[in-house]
Design an enzyme around this catalytic site. Structure first.
Site, PDB file in Angstrom:
ATOM      1  N   ASP A 182       0.801  -1.218   0.000  1.00 19.34           N
ATOM      2  CA  ASP A 182       0.000   0.000   0.000  1.00 19.34           C
ATOM      3  C   ASP A 182       0.833   1.266   0.000  1.00 19.34           C
ATOM      4  O   ASP A 182       0.286   2.356  -0.178  1.00 19.34           O
ATOM      5  CB  ASP A 182      -0.946   0.009   1.210  1.00 19.34           C
TER       6      ASP A 182
ATOM      7  N   HIS B 218      -9.738  -2.958  -1.072  1.00 19.28           N
ATOM      8  CA  HIS B 218      -8.915  -2.494  -2.184  1.00 19.28           C
ATOM      9  C   HIS B 218      -9.317  -3.214  -3.457  1.00 19.28           C
ATOM     10  O   HIS B 218      -9.880  -4.310  -3.410  1.00 19.28           O
ATOM     11  CB  HIS B 218      -7.430  -2.790  -1.921  1.00 19.28           C
TER      12      HIS B 218
ATOM     13  N   CYS C  21      -0.559  -8.111  -0.807  1.00 22.50           N
ATOM     14  CA  CYS C  21      -0.353  -6.988   0.121  1.00 22.50           C
ATOM     15  C   CYS C  21       1.010  -6.994   0.786  1.00 22.50           C
ATOM     16  O   CYS C  21       1.492  -5.955   1.238  1.00 22.50           O
ATOM     17  CB  CYS C  21      -1.372  -7.031   1.265  1.00 22.50           C
TER      18      CYS C  21
END
Length: 258
Positions: free
Chosen positions: A68, A163, A248
């Site tokens: 992120d 997301h 992630c």
């Protein structure tokens, strides 16, 4: 520096306090999370990836979800401005790591917000999830940064997941994969293949026919094996409790020029 690179960041002692948006909170075991993270990193290394460990951010419970912190296109690392204010201290050390690898660096500026997990790159097409963590100004700045480099930026509305890459990723041939209840409009993607498990929507392309996947998606792994791919399964159950997935936990940089 050539060859695939991955930035990673080990889970900190406060990981159990990580943000949850679409799930009920469940207890997270920090020691087990660390073991799962180590196995994940070892799997990348075993498949030829060079690993750069970004210094921990122990005051940031979600810092392990390093994807992120940035989006990389060609040699440019666009440093994110996370939609959750508590996550903004995660970005400076990640920025320094990208600079050390030779990336040119740009950044999302206020009032824009953008999380790297909202970006799905397929060739020169950059899909960006417009939803909870990435706003319209973040999308505008993403276009301004990457369209001059040859990117085609397509905004995709999301509301059912944290997301964009919580809903969809892509196979090596560019086919977008997703778990239908979480994909609002598959028509955004030229080729879409439904998968039978939520965690099956998330793959990391390790190189060749190898797909890094969560162990919680065995039926999807069987489906992909039938298509000629080689699923490599890792248990990331503690991170799944925090809406995390295999994408992630790293920033992947492929073919970064010296």
């Amino acid at each position: 520096m050539h060859g695939p690179q991955a930035l990673v960041r080990r889970p900190g002692p406060r990981i159990a306090e990580g943000l949850v948006t679409h799930l009920d909170r469940r207890p997270v075991d920090p020691a087990l999370a660390l073991r799962q993270w180590e196995r994940y990193v070892r799997t990348l290394r075993d498949h030829g990836w060079r690993i750069t460990e970004v210094p921990p951010a122990d005051d940031c419970p979600d810092a392990v979800f390093i994807e992120d912190t940035m989006v990389v296109f060609r040699n440019v690392a666009l440093i994110a401005r996370p939609g959750a204010e508590s996550r903004r201290p995660e970005t400076p050390a990640a920025r320094r790591a990208a600079e050390a690898l030779g990336c040119s660096v740009d950044e999302i500026r206020a009032p824009g917000t953008l999380d790297g997990g909202d970006i799905l790159k397929i060739g020169d097409t950059v899909y960006v999830g417009r939803g909870g963590r990435t706003n319209a100004e973040g999308v505008r700045q993403l276009r301004a940064a990457f369209e001059p480099l040859g990117a085609r930026v397509i905004a995709v509305p999301i509301s059912r997941v944290l997301h964009l890459k919580s809903a969809v990723t892509a196979l090596p041939d560019g086919t977008v994969i997703g778990y239908p209840p979480l994909v609002e409009d598959p028509s955004f993607f030229p080729a879409f293949r439904p998968v039978p498990e939520e965690a099956g929507a998330h793959v990391v392309l390790l190189g060749g026919d190898a797909l890094l996947m969560a162990a919680s998606a065995p039926r999807t792994a069987e489906l992909f094996a039938g298509l000629g791919y080689r699923p490599v399964l890792v248990d990331i159950g503690e991170f799944e409790k925090l809406e995390g997935c295999v994408t992630c936990l790293s920033v992947r940089l492929r073919g970064l020029a010296a």
